[in-house]
Design an enzyme around this catalytic site. Structure first.
Site, PDB file in Angstrom:
ATOM      1  N   SER B 342      77.885 121.284  53.890  1.00  0.00           N
ATOM      2  CA  SER B 342      78.154 122.684  53.544  1.00  0.00           C
ATOM      3  C   SER B 342      78.502 123.497  54.798  1.00  0.00           C
ATOM      4  O   SER B 342      79.445 124.294  54.788  1.00  0.00           O
ATOM      5  CB  SER B 342      76.930 123.286  52.851  1.00  0.00           C
ATOM      6  OG  SER B 342      77.099 124.649  52.668  1.00  0.00           O
ATOM      7  N   TRP B 345      81.911 122.499  55.888  1.00  0.00           N
ATOM      8  CA  TRP B 345      82.908 123.038  54.950  1.00  0.00           C
ATOM      9  C   TRP B 345      83.261 124.479  55.319  1.00  0.00           C
ATOM     10  O   TRP B 345      84.405 124.897  55.215  1.00  0.00           O
ATOM     11  CB  TRP B 345      82.351 122.986  53.515  1.00  0.00           C
ATOM     12  CG  TRP B 345      83.300 123.524  52.489  1.00  0.00           C
ATOM     13  CD1 TRP B 345      84.253 122.836  51.805  1.00  0.00           C
ATOM     14  CD2 TRP B 345      83.389 124.888  52.030  1.00  0.00           C
ATOM     15  NE1 TRP B 345      84.926 123.665  50.956  1.00  0.00           N
ATOM     16  CE2 TRP B 345      84.421 124.935  51.070  1.00  0.00           C
ATOM     17  CE3 TRP B 345      82.708 126.054  52.325  1.00  0.00           C
ATOM     18  CZ2 TRP B 345      84.790 126.105  50.414  1.00  0.00           C
ATOM     19  CZ3 TRP B 345      83.074 127.231  51.676  1.00  0.00           C
ATOM     20  CH2 TRP B 345      84.098 127.239  50.730  1.00  0.00           C
ATOM     21  N   HIS B 346      82.242 125.224  55.775  1.00  0.00           N
ATOM     22  CA  HIS B 346      82.492 126.621  56.089  1.00  0.00           C
ATOM     23  C   HIS B 346      83.357 126.791  57.336  1.00  0.00           C
ATOM     24  O   HIS B 346      84.018 127.818  57.488  1.00  0.00           O
ATOM     25  CB  HIS B 346      81.171 127.379  56.263  1.00  0.00           C
ATOM     26  CG  HIS B 346      80.566 127.779  54.966  1.00  0.00           C
ATOM     27  ND1 HIS B 346      79.750 126.954  54.239  1.00  0.00           N
ATOM     28  CD2 HIS B 346      80.690 128.918  54.229  1.00  0.00           C
ATOM     29  CE1 HIS B 346      79.394 127.559  53.124  1.00  0.00           C
ATOM     30  NE2 HIS B 346      79.950 128.747  53.089  1.00  0.00           N
ATOM     31  N   GLY B 347      83.357 125.845  58.206  1.00  0.00           N
ATOM     32  CA  GLY B 347      84.207 125.974  59.382  1.00  0.00           C
ATOM     33  C   GLY B 347      84.036 124.793  60.303  1.00  0.00           C
ATOM     34  O   GLY B 347      82.966 124.188  60.366  1.00  0.00           O
ATOM     35  N   PHE B 540      87.990 129.780  55.451  1.00  0.00           N
ATOM     36  CA  PHE B 540      87.310 128.539  55.085  1.00  0.00           C
ATOM     37  C   PHE B 540      88.170 127.729  54.138  1.00  0.00           C
ATOM     38  O   PHE B 540      87.811 126.680  53.706  1.00  0.00           O
ATOM     39  CB  PHE B 540      85.944 128.837  54.451  1.00  0.00           C
ATOM     40  CG  PHE B 540      85.094 129.753  55.302  1.00  0.00           C
ATOM     41  CD1 PHE B 540      85.079 129.605  56.681  1.00  0.00           C
ATOM     42  CD2 PHE B 540      84.337 130.740  54.740  1.00  0.00           C
ATOM     43  CE1 PHE B 540      84.324 130.449  57.474  1.00  0.00           C
ATOM     44  CE2 PHE B 540      83.565 131.587  55.518  1.00  0.00           C
ATOM     45  CZ  PHE B 540      83.564 131.434  56.891  1.00  0.00           C
TER      46      PHE B 540
END
Lengths: 58, 540
Positions: B342, B345-347, B540
């Site tokens: 997670s 995934w955000h950056g 993102f």
């Protein structure tokens, strides 16, 4: 009748606000300064709307 | 195109008008064309990427369906069955790997290039010189297409659901392409599931003029959250995070709290606009937020924050890994893996990974607490009850029960304490999310204990350039935000119902009028300051 007076008052306040905003802008007010009266009015009308809605639901 | 760009003001009425005028059976074509135009407006080549991801996933899903049909027919022959199973897995792997490879190339190439670079740099500095140069170029030159993480996850969920036989394959490519590219939710979600969105897109008579007003009102709430709350607070937050060495304890705490509000208003504002636009077109998008800062635990926070992503990770990563079915240690391991992914995934940066790991650690503590501490206290309480007899024991047990239920109890004071504690934990993690680098975040965290005096507060006010006008406006903005939240909670924004009632009609019109006026003034203010930022989740 009461409803009509309230509608008219709301309309005139709105007209006054828009005219006031333009006048203030012409006189050199910044956009951030214009935001304050709008926020006050918005908060006031929101509170009034919520209270009225609550009353109507009762 | 973005919801806050001026061309959207022309684009949306044009789409609504064309939708109204076009025959119902061609509406999908119109929406598809509008979606691709919306996406390709400023960078046309990204449309090819979107089309490629759509076509590959649809093709693989079709192949899986074909193989599944063959499976059913030839199930008697075991050799053929194995062959077809392998065939099915091949198409699944291709349907997953192709979009993920695209995502990896555009989003993570530079990041992993730098990791390889630093590893090679440790082993042999000279031999990695050329590689280092290449990786830096890659991270600099590759432009991240907006929304790639979101539509990649949508295509993945489609292929996996087809493989799991949870869904029947959509044979009409146009509808599937519209599901992937539907413009209100294309760039920053919510990550819609095919089972929810596809049937709605296929409804021919979905466009009703009476949907316009509620959708418009929801859009206004979204614009208020984004342009008036999030972008207004952004300048204070940016000033603090731009100078991590200078900011003192009160500044760090204030910046973290303001960023918590900013990111929520930014993202939930986007989701409100998306839901409003989709609602105008007669389509209901899934709920993405449920007042997350009122959560009483981190577990609850993740059931209220970015619901579409949380449920995606649960369904496609956490449960396939074993979830909580294979013992507590395996569950903890799964939670940590999910939050690591997670974060990534955000950056593509370490501070995002660290943010994910912090939340993973919070949840681990929560799992351990629920499993051991609560059970232990309950066990002690029941033993006391058995040994001391019912007369005295009942009293003791009650007090122990109170201890057990103190933290998870329903009393308002304990609920408030739990909410506050959760909010502190979440705000602490946001420091790592918002900081530019891990070292910046650590610097800010190390300053948390300093400057809790008049000098520290004055330094914070100077650093953030907070004027009395700012202070007053911030209070008003937060009050209005709270009132709007109340409207949303009570479903009072259903303008159709309100309009039928004469008493509330006038006030509702006034609210809409001042809301529009405030949004316009805030938008012009941000445009004049060149501060109208894009939505945070676009990156993102």
């Amino acid at each position: 009748m009461k409803h009509k007076i309230f509608a008219l008052a709301t309309f005139f306040i709105a007209l006054l606000v828009v005219t006031g905003l333009f006048a203030a802008l012409v006189m050199g007010a910044t956009l951030q300064e214009l935001l304050t009266p709008l926020l006050v009015l918005l908060a006031g009308y929101l509170i009034a709307f919520l209270c009225q809605k609550k009353e109507t639901e009762k | 195109m973005s919801f806050t760009s001026p061309d959207f003001l022309l684009f949306l009425p044009a789409v609504l008008l064309l939708c109204r005028l076009s025959p119902a059976r061609f509406r999908w074509l119109l929406l598809l064309a509008a979606s691709y135009f919306f996406y390709m407006r400023h960078t046309p080549w990204v449309g090819l990427l979107l089309f490629g991801a759509t076509f590959v996933s649809w093709f693989c899903a079709g192949k899986i369906t074909a193989v599944q049909t063959d499976d059913a027919m030839r199930v008697t022959n075991s050799a053929a069955f194995k062959h077809f199973q392998a065939n099915k897995r091949f198409w699944l792997a291709l349907g997953i790997a192709a979009p993920l490879a695209c995502l990896f190339f555009f989003k993570y190439m530079g990041f992993f290039g730098q990791i390889v670079d630093s590893v090679f740099g440790l082993i042999a500095k000279e031999s990695s010189a050329s590689l280092r140069g290449r990786s830096v170029d890659l991270s600099r030159d590759i432009l991240l297409p907006a929304g790639i993480s979101f539509y990649t996850f949508q295509t993945l969920s489609y292929v996996i659901d087809i493989y799991r036989k949870k869904l029947t394959h959509e044979t009409h490519f146009g509808y599937y392409a519209l599901y992937v590219s539907f413009f209100p939710q294309l760039v920053a979600g919510p990550i819609e599931r095919p089972g929810n969105l596809l049937p709605q897109l296929k409804q021919e008579n979905a466009f009703y003029p009476e949907n316009l007003l509620p959708g418009f009102f929801q859009m206004l709430i979204g614009f208020f959250k984004k342009l008036v709350v999030a972008d207004y607070l952004a300048r204070f937050v940016d000033a603090s995070f731009a100078a991590p060495e200078l900011v003192q304890g009160p500044g760090v705490a204030l910046a973290a709290c303001l960023f918590a509000i900013q990111i929520y208003c930014d993202f939930s504002g986007y989701c409100d606009i998306a839901a409003g636009v989709a609602g105008m077109l007669g389509i209901r998008l899934m709920k993405n937020f449920d007042r997350p800062y009122l959560a009483g635990s981190i577990r609850e926070f993740w059931h209220r924050w970015h619901l579409s992503l949380t449920s995606w990770f649960t369904d496609y990563i956490y449960i396939p890994l074993g979830g909580s079915r294979k013992g507590i240690w395996r569950q903890i391991c799964n939670v940590l893996v999910v939050f690591f992914i997670s974060g990534l995934w955000h950056g593509a940066a370490w501070h995002y990974v660290l943010w994910g790991c912090i939340h993973g650690t919070y949840l681990t503590a929560d799992i351990l607490y629920r499993k051991f501490i609560t059970r232990h206290v309950t066990h002690v309480a029941s033993n006391l009850h058995k040994t001391r007899g019912s007369a005295i024991g009942s009293h003791k047990t009650n007090s122990d029960d109170k201890r057990t239920t103190f933290w998870h109890g329903g009393k308002s004071i304990t609920r408030l304490a739990r909410r506050l504690w959760t909010l502190i934990l979440v705000c602490f993690a946001w420091i790592f999310f918002r900081a530019q680098t891990v070292s910046d975040a650590l610097t800010m965290v190390s300053h948390l204990g300093n400057g809790w005096n008049i000098n520290g507060i004055t330094a914070t006010i100077n650093l953030m350039q907070i004027t009395p006008l700012d202070l007053g406006q911030t209070v008003l903005i937060l009050l209005i935000f709270k009132l709007l939240e109340k409207l949303e909670k009570n479903k009072m924004h259903d303008a159709r119902n309100a309009l039928r009632q004469k008493k509330t009609y006038l006030l509702q019109t006034a609210v809409i009028f001042y809301l529009i006026l405030t949004i316009i003034v805030a938008w012009l203010m941000l445009l004049s300051q060149n501060a109208a930022g894009t939505f945070l989740y676009f990156q993102f």
